[in-house]
Design a protein around this motif. Structure first.
Motif, mmCIF file in Angstrom:
data_model
loop_
_atom_site.group_PDB
_atom_site.id
_atom_site.type_symbol
_atom_site.label_atom_id
_atom_site.label_comp_id
_atom_site.label_asym_id
_atom_site.label_seq_id
_atom_site.Cartn_x
_atom_site.Cartn_y
_atom_site.Cartn_z
ATOM 1 N N GLU A 1 -17.404 -30.121 -23.434
ATOM 2 C CA GLU A 1 -16.400 -29.228 -24.007
ATOM 3 C C GLU A 1 -15.017 -29.560 -23.468
ATOM 4 O O GLU A 1 -14.014 -29.462 -24.174
ATOM 5 C CB GLU A 1 -16.777 -27.778 -23.696
ATOM 6 N N GLU A 2 -14.965 -29.985 -22.204
ATOM 7 C CA GLU A 2 -13.687 -30.360 -21.598
ATOM 8 C C GLU A 2 -13.079 -31.570 -22.313
ATOM 9 O O GLU A 2 -11.871 -31.603 -22.583
ATOM 10 C CB GLU A 2 -13.904 -30.686 -20.115
ATOM 11 N N ASN B 1 -11.844 -30.406 -25.801
ATOM 12 C CA ASN B 1 -10.642 -29.571 -25.714
ATOM 13 C C ASN B 1 -9.405 -30.378 -25.337
ATOM 14 O O ASN B 1 -8.292 -30.066 -25.777
ATOM 15 C CB ASN B 1 -10.859 -28.436 -24.710
ATOM 16 N N LEU C 1 -8.277 -32.051 -28.529
ATOM 17 C CA LEU C 1 -7.677 -31.050 -29.412
ATOM 18 C C LEU C 1 -6.283 -30.650 -28.934
ATOM 19 O O LEU C 1 -5.377 -30.445 -29.746
ATOM 20 C CB LEU C 1 -8.577 -29.817 -29.493
ATOM 21 N N SER C 2 -6.112 -30.550 -27.619
ATOM 22 C CA SER C 2 -4.796 -30.183 -27.095
ATOM 23 C C SER C 2 -3.766 -31.260 -27.397
ATOM 24 O O SER C 2 -2.609 -30.959 -27.713
ATOM 25 C CB SER C 2 -4.877 -29.934 -25.585
ATOM 26 N N ARG D 1 -2.860 -31.035 -31.053
ATOM 27 C CA ARG D 1 -1.921 -29.922 -31.290
ATOM 28 C C ARG D 1 -0.487 -30.308 -30.944
ATOM 29 O O ARG D 1 0.462 -29.823 -31.556
ATOM 30 C CB ARG D 1 -2.347 -28.701 -30.473
ATOM 31 N N ARG E 1 -8.322 -25.957 -35.128
ATOM 32 C CA ARG E 1 -9.405 -25.060 -34.734
ATOM 33 C C ARG E 1 -10.543 -25.824 -34.058
ATOM 34 O O ARG E 1 -10.907 -26.917 -34.495
ATOM 35 C CB ARG E 1 -9.947 -24.314 -35.953
ATOM 36 N N ARG E 2 -11.101 -25.234 -33.038
ATOM 37 C CA ARG E 2 -12.252 -25.833 -32.362
ATOM 38 C C ARG E 2 -13.433 -25.979 -33.319
ATOM 39 O O ARG E 2 -14.193 -26.936 -33.257
ATOM 40 C CB ARG E 2 -12.650 -24.964 -31.155
ATOM 41 N N GLN F 1 -20.627 -23.085 -29.277
ATOM 42 C CA GLN F 1 -19.475 -22.246 -29.609
ATOM 43 C C GLN F 1 -19.915 -20.883 -30.115
ATOM 44 O O GLN F 1 -19.234 -19.887 -29.935
ATOM 45 C CB GLN F 1 -18.603 -22.935 -30.673
ATOM 46 N N ARG G 1 -13.408 -20.836 -33.020
ATOM 47 C CA ARG G 1 -14.444 -21.673 -32.428
ATOM 48 C C ARG G 1 -15.429 -22.184 -33.464
ATOM 49 O O ARG G 1 -16.089 -23.194 -33.273
ATOM 50 C CB ARG G 1 -15.215 -20.880 -31.363
#
Length: 726
Positions: free
Chosen positions: A368-369, A372, A375-376, A379, A389-390, A610, A694
């Motif tokens: 998940e790290e 994310n 995704l960051s 963004r 969106r996750r 999720q 999520r």
């Protein structure tokens, strides 16, 4: 003595020396990248490319009954298959063994780019590193070859570098122009600068504030797993005995006449599918096992130091609307110094990173790290009006890059992807490092080394300009003939043409009749992707032996959408079962193995987590009441859960028809307890996860909302407006 006969990079002959295979009558010569003259014997007769592809059973038999091979390659990735193709086209008697499926490792988990390496050129210039420069130049030459050898599987791709600081514009412009200059005549298309307005026109999802402009340059993109398979199939057509699911258990050695030295003279292997073990003898054994390089080297010598340091790259797949259809994005300097890319691929969007050190050689599970972080970064580059969106992560995977390093080095980012050819005292030839783009040059250098070391009688390299499986009679308009001659959907025809090339007609011939007015043939495995059932049948002819082979490499479903792959599995297993005569127990095992693969290796676990981990329902009271009312529209009996029968009853009341299998799939997405029903708490967890971003694309949530709105509209229509009453 591990590096006693090793020469780094593409140089297998140093100092301008002439490598001559003495005692041979006919020779051909070429200069390698160091300017050294390589001299090898010309082939007595050029090998013939066969029209008929041997079955896997015939290949296994050939390994057991053909006597001693000239070359035996361990490893069915891009480099190993490239070595087999190079050797076979030189007229060498060749064998290739792969313990899993072709391209099952790193070669199917790449960025899908065919590139020279912009950042390596930057390092070469900044550090005045001529070795890095030479590596980039060779990669750019090989990029052009790869695009030409399989045009149906590859194409140029424009990649945008968004610029947010004025000083970066001339800096990156000079660097990219140098990239074009190094490519020379092999430059795909000239790079160019874009104004802010033009950049936003081409890539409207970009973040607008502080955007100065952009630079666009060109690299290549391909279907990596299919490209790898095309190399393997081409090698087989040139006579190489290639076998997947054949595991090397031991290196066989014997004393060399005269010197008494122990030399590698073959392998003990096992057919993974039948369990049968047998020996394959060869004058030369080549280790081309990528991340597992050191494992094979230690079969030869337990004391040998490691030469590979794995580096992991994590990738996620998102819906196609996150990027333009034909424009990628690259950021060479993210917040933690890694490169991030954002590329359109197979009508989806791939986002990922490079160079994360790892201690494992098997493919790690994406965390998940990892997801994310990507995704960051995404963004950071997309506009505020685009909600990242996750729940839009459709698949996730991690690939291992087998970078070459000294055993003491710990920083993979400072390591070039240049390759190393080593030869042990016992004659084991190892090819390590390198990158996808340069597989052909790596194979050439490896076979050159094998010829010299083992005095093999062979011709010069024949693979430059050689067209791979499917490329010979392919054209950009081939798909039109598939539509016109067979009645395939245009999207399906384009997919077949771009995957199989001129072999697409063989797939179309075995496609089933749909029973519809249009398309006439070609039943899809899942509705939203152009993969058809006939491809499963054809894949068996191309050595696919497991359901995982189909969902991950013969089709790319697992890499594009794990949920769609999961839904297609039962039908895939049924078709393979008929082709391979599987019993019910075997089919059940295949289904479970494939589901496990999706769950752990392709991101299904982190996707389902999720919802599973969202045990805390963070909804305001008004939302909870609203969702409870929606739920109770289906749960008329106040059981506290809904089943397929409840959903069918509501759908019938609004005149909507849906088959039972589809309903099973829809409920299974939300059924956390796997008890065949969706409880109120599970439904509220789903709605909470959707609100948080999520989870997205839940069919049950959309279905229930649509049914609720439909029922309300029907109840709201007064009698005098409905055509009834007095």
């Amino acid at each position: 003595m591990a590096f006693q006969k090793a020469v780094k990079g593409t140089a297998l002959i140093g100092g301008g020396a002439i490598a001559t295979v003495f005692g041979l009558s006919q020779f051909s010569q070429y200069r390698n990248k160091h300017g050294a003259l390589v001299q090898v014997q010309a082939a007595e007769g050029a090998p013939v490319r066969k029209d008929h592809l041997p079955t896997r059973e015939q290949q296994i038999l050939a390994l057991q009954t053909s006597g001693e091979f000239d070359v035996l390659v361990i490893g069915g990735g891009a480099t190993g298959c490239g070595c087999a193709l190079d050797a076979a086209t030189r007229g060498l008697k060749t064998a290739l063994l792969e313990r899993d499926d072709f391209s099952s490792g790193t070669s199917s988990r790449s960025t899908k780019l065919i590139h020279g390496g912009v950042r390596y050129l930057q390092k070469a210039i900044m550090k005045l590193d001529f070795e890095q420069y030479r590596m980039v130049k060779e990669a750019l030459e090989e990029r052009a070859h790869l695009l030409q050898s399989a045009p149906h599987l590859s194409a140029p791709l424009p990649i945008m570098l968004p610029i947010y600081k004025w000083w970066q514009l001339p800096y990156y412009w000079v660097g990219i122009k140098l990239y074009d200059l190094v490519a020379g005549s092999q430059c795909l298309k000239s790079s160019y600068v874009l104004t802010k307005s033009r950049a936003l026109e081409l890539f409207p999802m970009l973040r607008r504030d502080k955007l100065v402009g952009a630079i666009v340059y060109y690299d290549g993109q391909h279907n990596d797993a299919r490209m790898n398979l095309a190399i393997a199939l081409t090698a087989a057509r040139y006579g190489a005995a290639t076998a997947n699911y054949t595991e090397v258990r031991q290196l066989l050695k014997s004393a060399e006449p005269g010197s008494g030295r122990q030399r590698v003279r073959g392998v003990r292997c096992r057919d993974v599918l039948t369990g049968k073990e047998f020996d394959v003898r060869a004058k030369c054994v080549i280790n081309a096992t990528g991340p597992f390089t050191d494992s094979v080297r230690k079969m030869d010598d337990q004391e040998v130091p490691n030469i590979c340091q794995p580096s992991a790259g994590v990738h996620i797949v998102m819906p196609g609307y996150y990027s333009p259809d034909n424009m990628g994005l690259l950021d060479p300097a993210t917040s933690d110094g890694r490169v991030i890319f954002f590329l359109p691929w197979e009508k989806m969007t791939i986002a990922g990173t490079t160079d994360s050190p790892t201690d494992v050689t098997s493919h790690p599970i994406p965390t998940e790290e990892d997801i994310n972080f990507i995704l960051s970064e995404v963004r950071n580059y997309l506009g505020a009006d685009v909600e990242v969106r996750r729940g839009d992560v459709l698949a996730a995977w991690s690939g291992i890059r087998p970078l070459v390093t000294n055993p003491d080095s710990k920083d993979t980012q400072s390591i070039s992807r240049n390759h190393v050819v080593t030869i042990s005292d016992s004659g084991l030839v190892t090819i390590a490092g390198g990158k996808w783009t340069t597989y052909r040059a790596m194979a050439r250098d490896t076979i050159d080394a094998a010829i010299r070391e083992h005095n093999l009688k062979a011709g010069s390299c024949q693979t430059m300009g050689l067209q791979l499986e499917g490329a010979q009679d392919w054209s950009p308009t081939l798909y039109i003939r598939l539509v016109q001659d067979y009645g395939l959907e245009s999207e399906v025809a384009q997919h077949l043409a771009s995957t199989y090339g001129d072999k697409a007609f063989e797939v179309a011939k075995i496609a089933q009749v749909t029973g519809k007015r249009w398309p006439i043939v070609g039943k899809r495995l899942v509705s939203e992707f152009p993969y058809i059932e006939a491809e499963v049948v054809y894949a068996v002819k191309e050595y696919a032996r497991t359901a995982v082979d189909i969902i991950s490499r013969r089709t790319r479903l697992a890499f594009l959408n794990v949920q769609a792959a999961d839904e297609a599995l039962p039908r895939i297993v049924d078709i393979m079962g008929k082709e391979l005569n599987w019993c019910e127990q075997k089919k059940k095992e295949q289904l479970e193995t494939a589901k496990t693969f999706l769950y752990y290796e392709m991101g299904y676990k982190v996707k389902t987590d999720q919802l599973t981990d969202s045990s805390e329902i963070s909804l305001v009271p008004s939302d909870i009441e609203r969702y409870k009312k929606r739920f109770h529209m289906f749960d008329k009996d106040k059981k506290g859960f809904i089943t397929i029968l409840d959903v069918q009853r509501v759908l019938q009341s609004i005149s909507v028809q849906m088959d039972e299998n589809t309903l099973h799939e829809i409920l299974n997405e939300v059924d956390l307890n796997k008890n065949g029903q969706v409880e109120l708490n599970e439904f509220l967890q789903l709605m909470s996860a959707i609100q948080k971003g999520r989870v997205s694309g839940s069919r049950l949530a959309v279905l229930m909302k649509s049914a609720e709105e439909n029922l309300r509209r029907r109840q709201a229509i007064p009698v005098d407006r409905s055509g009834g009453g007095l």
